[in-house]
Design a protein around this motif. Structure first.
Motif, PDB file in Angstrom:
ATOM      1  N   LEU A 141      14.666 -84.834  -5.423  1.00  0.00           N
ATOM      2  CA  LEU A 141      14.612 -85.417  -6.867  1.00  0.00           C
ATOM      3  C   LEU A 141      14.528 -84.506  -7.910  1.00  0.00           C
ATOM      4  N   GLY A 142      15.185 -84.859  -8.881  1.00  0.00           N
ATOM      5  CA  GLY A 142      15.420 -83.759 -10.253  1.00  0.00           C
ATOM      6  C   GLY A 142      16.524 -82.744  -9.835  1.00  0.00           C
ATOM      7  N   LYS A 143      16.956 -82.830  -8.424  1.00  0.00           N
ATOM      8  CA  LYS A 143      18.064 -81.663  -8.323  1.00  0.00           C
ATOM      9  C   LYS A 143      19.423 -82.116  -8.445  1.00  0.00           C
ATOM     10  N   ILE A 144      20.439 -80.997  -8.671  1.00  0.00           N
ATOM     11  CA  ILE A 144      21.829 -81.468  -8.624  1.00  0.00           C
ATOM     12  C   ILE A 144      22.305 -81.061  -7.424  1.00  0.00           C
ATOM     13  N   VAL A 145      23.130 -82.021  -6.756  1.00  0.00           N
ATOM     14  CA  VAL A 145      23.596 -81.405  -5.429  1.00  0.00           C
ATOM     15  C   VAL A 145      25.045 -81.108  -5.872  1.00  0.00           C
ATOM     16  N   ILE A 146      25.618 -79.923  -5.520  1.00  0.00           N
ATOM     17  CA  ILE A 146      26.657 -79.269  -5.951  1.00  0.00           C
ATOM     18  C   ILE A 146      27.451 -78.919  -4.592  1.00  0.00           C
ATOM     19  N   ASP A 175      19.028 -71.715 -21.849  1.00  0.00           N
ATOM     20  CA  ASP A 175      17.993 -72.365 -20.973  1.00  0.00           C
ATOM     21  C   ASP A 175      18.652 -73.301 -20.178  1.00  0.00           C
ATOM     22  N   MET A 176      19.650 -74.178 -20.499  1.00  0.00           N
ATOM     23  CA  MET A 176      20.256 -75.262 -19.912  1.00  0.00           C
ATOM     24  C   MET A 176      21.057 -74.720 -18.624  1.00  0.00           C
ATOM     25  N   LEU A 177      21.692 -73.706 -18.674  1.00  0.00           N
ATOM     26  CA  LEU A 177      22.536 -73.382 -17.742  1.00  0.00           C
ATOM     27  C   LEU A 177      21.549 -72.672 -16.906  1.00  0.00           C
ATOM     28  N   LYS A 178      20.375 -72.052 -16.997  1.00  0.00           N
ATOM     29  CA  LYS A 178      19.569 -71.412 -16.405  1.00  0.00           C
ATOM     30  C   LYS A 178      18.959 -72.708 -15.297  1.00  0.00           C
ATOM     31  N   ASP A 179      18.657 -73.807 -16.194  1.00  0.00           N
ATOM     32  CA  ASP A 179      18.125 -74.974 -15.371  1.00  0.00           C
ATOM     33  C   ASP A 179      18.943 -75.512 -14.444  1.00  0.00           C
ATOM     34  N   THR A 206      28.157 -76.094 -15.146  1.00  0.00           N
ATOM     35  CA  THR A 206      28.930 -75.238 -15.941  1.00  0.00           C
ATOM     36  C   THR A 206      28.351 -73.721 -15.689  1.00  0.00           C
ATOM     37  N   TYR A 207      27.253 -73.881 -14.854  1.00  0.00           N
ATOM     38  CA  TYR A 207      26.945 -72.406 -14.349  1.00  0.00           C
ATOM     39  C   TYR A 207      27.693 -71.850 -13.267  1.00  0.00           C
ATOM     40  N   HIS A 208      28.651 -73.002 -12.689  1.00  0.00           N
ATOM     41  CA  HIS A 208      29.449 -72.470 -11.580  1.00  0.00           C
ATOM     42  C   HIS A 208      31.059 -72.620 -11.856  1.00  0.00           C
ATOM     43  N   PRO A 209      31.470 -71.850 -12.874  1.00  0.00           N
ATOM     44  CA  PRO A 209      32.820 -72.112 -13.307  1.00  0.00           C
ATOM     45  C   PRO A 209      33.831 -71.567 -12.389  1.00  0.00           C
ATOM     46  N   GLY A 268      19.514 -81.248 -24.932  1.00  0.00           N
ATOM     47  CA  GLY A 268      18.645 -80.060 -24.863  1.00  0.00           C
ATOM     48  C   GLY A 268      17.396 -80.465 -25.708  1.00  0.00           C
ATOM     49  N   ARG A 269      17.897 -80.993 -26.901  1.00  0.00           N
ATOM     50  CA  ARG A 269      16.735 -81.466 -27.497  1.00  0.00           C
ATOM     51  C   ARG A 269      15.771 -82.439 -27.015  1.00  0.00           C
ATOM     52  N   VAL A 270      16.202 -83.478 -26.523  1.00  0.00           N
ATOM     53  CA  VAL A 270      15.278 -84.590 -26.236  1.00  0.00           C
ATOM     54  C   VAL A 270      14.570 -84.369 -24.744  1.00  0.00           C
ATOM     55  N   SER A 271      15.626 -83.386 -23.927  1.00  0.00           N
ATOM     56  CA  SER A 271      14.777 -83.147 -22.665  1.00  0.00           C
ATOM     57  C   SER A 271      13.895 -81.921 -22.978  1.00  0.00           C
ATOM     58  N   LYS A 272      13.792 -81.213 -24.029  1.00  0.00           N
ATOM     59  CA  LYS A 272      13.172 -79.991 -24.165  1.00  0.00           C
ATOM     60  C   LYS A 272      13.515 -78.885 -23.234  1.00  0.00           C
ATOM     61  N   LEU A 273      14.845 -78.948 -22.722  1.00  0.00           N
ATOM     62  CA  LEU A 273      15.302 -77.763 -22.001  1.00  0.00           C
ATOM     63  C   LEU A 273      15.751 -76.626 -22.934  1.00  0.00           C
TER      64      LEU A 273
END
Lengths: 383, 276
Positions: B245-250, B221-225, B178-181, B211-216
């Motif tokens: 690891l932990g990356k989102i391939v787009i 903040d989640m969009l920045k992530d 959603t950071y890349h609309p 966002g709550r459980v990941s503490k993001l």
């Protein structure tokens, strides 16, 4: 004879499953989805070859859930849609049988029943699904289920199933079993123009769904078929007469459950068919489907022995022929219910009959074997 | 007073005035991307049938979109859409649903629809959690995350949905966040026009549960992530698995031409009818 002929008018000597497939085509079925399963496979096998020749589509899905869902999807775009399976497939389809009920989707489901529970015995017939087709999905609802006793009736009642599905926007089951599915007998297919089937009513154009009544009409609402610009809103979640989701109004919840039930119950006289051959009889052999063939033979033997025995056959099992059973109970002394199971319809029959006559149940000597007429007769002599 | 009307309002049912999404939800961004794609392609809403399942994102088209919409049982929208498409091959059939719906309970239909290469556009919103039911772990939840049904951290590995759909046989598959609309909108346009099975995996923020459980934290903040952790597929192909690891391939994972099922069915019918 052209291989593309839609209706194979004439006299044939074929399996019940063949007759079912030809009945579907004669009824105008143009979408079938299925998953291979014994003893129903021959219906799908034949339709896979026949449908493309009559401008139809056959889809073999990844499972029975996919089969019923794609058939419902096809029905919503205006196809006459059908799926075909046996007990284990019905078990998998249950959630979406409820979807078809809740969204008032015309759909024919062929159930060539087999020996259960579970994986059971695939090739042996049993009237194993009589209750699960009517009560197996969660919530309260009504469906229509027809019970053929011969390959000829697998043709005739498949056509009737389409007619009822279209007229009432409801799933209609054909409750065959492995015996008649695989039995070969004479099948007479009439001329194409002699096969009259009802067609669904289609909703009229309007600015918004709020200007139409697309659902929950006890007289059957015209269907807002997709692709016509009707902007239909379809959900199986609780909805109002426009199809709009409403999860808060108790009056809407009540109507959402009750009206599709009333739609069937109010029209039960048009739907219910029985064959009552009990004039002057003191004893009625009550049955449906394959067992009716034994019941008729047993009644013949009994008559020769001077016993006043008649037969009563339910061609429609759901909606349950309560009125007809009550009338029968008032005219006979004893009702013997014959089913090739441990008594699935029996409690429903007994509930309507026990006030007026004696009622008991007789399963086959060995489950999965059709009642021997002599066995039925010996039971009558012993009573 | 000047009344300004949202340029996409014409695509929604006029009597629907509110949505069911929580504040900060990514659904609004994805829904706009879908409608902008339709708008930019100059399609009419009546050219589409929308099918959705159960979950927050299944409520994007139903009841909002002003055309034929089919809201189905959990996990099954692709199966329903298959029947819709085979019966209406000339309409665009779009499935919009979540990761739980399409990749967990409905995973088999997703795989087989891609294998058949049936011309559906599937928008799969992946928020990595079950939002509507209260934050349970999903097959897409990153390993180790603590949720209400994984109170000691998830022990399972998570699905990598887009590559799975590529392997299953899809004609087109792309993943964006959603950071890349804008990129997402472009991909949806390509997906609609693609003759074949097309998947858009839209990584979408769920600030209330995930966002709550990941503490993001909150949506921003989640969009920045998403911004920080997204790696373009061309770059990712040259990276070591540990570095990803932990990356989102787009980006676009596949874009090919191959035989499509609804057209094959039409061709078969035509061939058989002509042989009469």
């Amino acid at each position: 004879m052209s291989r593309n002929k839609k209706v194979l008018t004439g006299t044939h000597f074929e399996m019940g499953n063949w007759a079912c497939a030809e009945g579907a085509i004669a009824a105008g079925c143009n979408f079938v989805a299925g998953y291979p399963i014994t003893p129903a496979s021959e219906v799908a096998n034949r339709l896979a070859a026949r449908l493309p020749r009559v401008n139809g589509t056959f889809l073999q899905t990844e499972d029975e859930i996919g089969a019923i869902c794609s058939a419902i999807g096809a029905s919503w775009v205006g196809c006459k849609a059908m799926t075909v399976t046996s007990g284990p497939g019905i078990s998998l389809m249950q959630e979406n049988i409820g979807f078809a009920v809740a969204t008032e989707t015309p759909l024919v489901i062929i159930d060539v029943q087999r020996f259960g529970p579970s994986t059971g015995v695939p090739s042996v017939g049993l009237a194993a699904d009589m209750v699960q087709v009517a009560r197996g999905s969660h919530g309260d609802y009504q469906i229509i289920a027809l019970s053929p006793e011969s390959p000829q009736e697998m043709f005739d009642l498949t056509i009737r199933a389409f007619s009822l599905a279209e007229a009432y926007r409801v799933p209609v089951f054909l409750m065959a079993d492995g015996f008649i599915g695989h039995m070969r007998e004479q099948i007479v297919i009439p001329e194409e123009d002699r096969t009259k089937i009802k067609q669904r009513k289609i909703a009229e154009q309007s600015v918004s769904v709020l200007d139409r009544r697309d659902f929950l009409d006890v007289k059957v609402a015209p269907m807002p078929v997709f692709g016509l610009g009707l902007k239909a809103h379809v959900t199986s979640s609780c909805h109002d007469e426009h199809g709009m989701r409403n999860l808060s109004d108790p009056a809407v919840m009540h109507t959402y459950v009750m009206n599709p039930i009333k739609k069937i119950v109010n029209h039960r006289d048009d739907i219910v068919q029985v064959e009552d051959d009990c004039i002057d009889a003191e004893v009625a052999l009550v049955s449906y489907g394959t067992v009716s063939r034994s019941a008729r033979a047993a009644a013949g033997l009994a008559r020769k022995n001077g016993l006043k025995v008649g037969t009563f056959r339910m061609l429609t099992c759901w909606p349950f022929p309560d009125k007809e059973i009550r009338q029968l109970a008032e005219n006979v002394e004893y009702m013997l219910v014959l089913e090739n199971n441990t008594g699935q319809m029996y409690p429903y029959i007994k509930a309507e009959a026990a006030h007026a006559c004696r009622v008991s149940f007789l399963g086959p000597q060995t489950l999965g074997q059709i009642h021997d007429p002599e066995y039925i007769l010996s039971h009558l002599n012993r009573r | 007073m000047t009344v300004s009307i949202h340029p996409l309002k014409k695509y929604t049912r006029s009597h629907i005035t509110r949505t069911t999404t929580c504040p900060g939800c990514g659904i609004g961004i994805v829904s706009q991307a879908i409608l902008r794609a339709i708008d930019e392609l100059e399609f009419n809403m009546d050219d589409f049938v929308f099918v959705s399942g159960i979950g927050c994102s299944a409520w994007i088209p139903s009841p909002l979109y002003n055309t034929d919409t089919l809201h189905t049982t959990h996990g099954r929208p692709i199966a329903f859409a298959t029947g819709v498409k085979l019966g209406l091959p000339n309409k665009n059939v779009m499935v919009i649903s979540g990761d739980g719906d399409l990749a967990a309970i409905g995973g088999n239909h997703l795989i087989h629809a891609a294998r058949r290469n049936i011309n559906l556009t599937v928008i799969l919103l992946n928020n990595g959690i079950y939002g509507m039911t209260g934050g349970q772990t999903a097959p897409t939840t990153p390993r180790g995350l603590t949720t209400i049904t994984s109170p000691y951290g998830t022990m399972e590995h998570n699905f990598d949905i887009t590559p799975m759909v590529v392997t299953a046989g899809a004609s087109y598959a792309a993943r964006w966040t959603t950071y890349h609309p804008r990129q997402m909108t472009r991909s949806i346009k390509k997906a609609i026009q693609k003759k074949g099975f097309a998947l858009i995996e839209a990584m979408s923020q769920c600030p209330v549960q995930y966002g709550r459980v990941s503490k993001l934290g909150k949506a921003v903040d989640m969009l920045k992530d998403f911004k920080v952790n997204s790696v373009k597929i061309n770059k990712a192909r040259n990276m070591e698995p540990e570095a990803l690891l932990g990356k989102i391939v787009i980006g676009e994972f596949v874009d090919i031409e191959k035989a499509e099922l609804s057209e094959e069915c039409m061709n078969l019918r035509r061939k058989m009818m002509e042989a009469m």
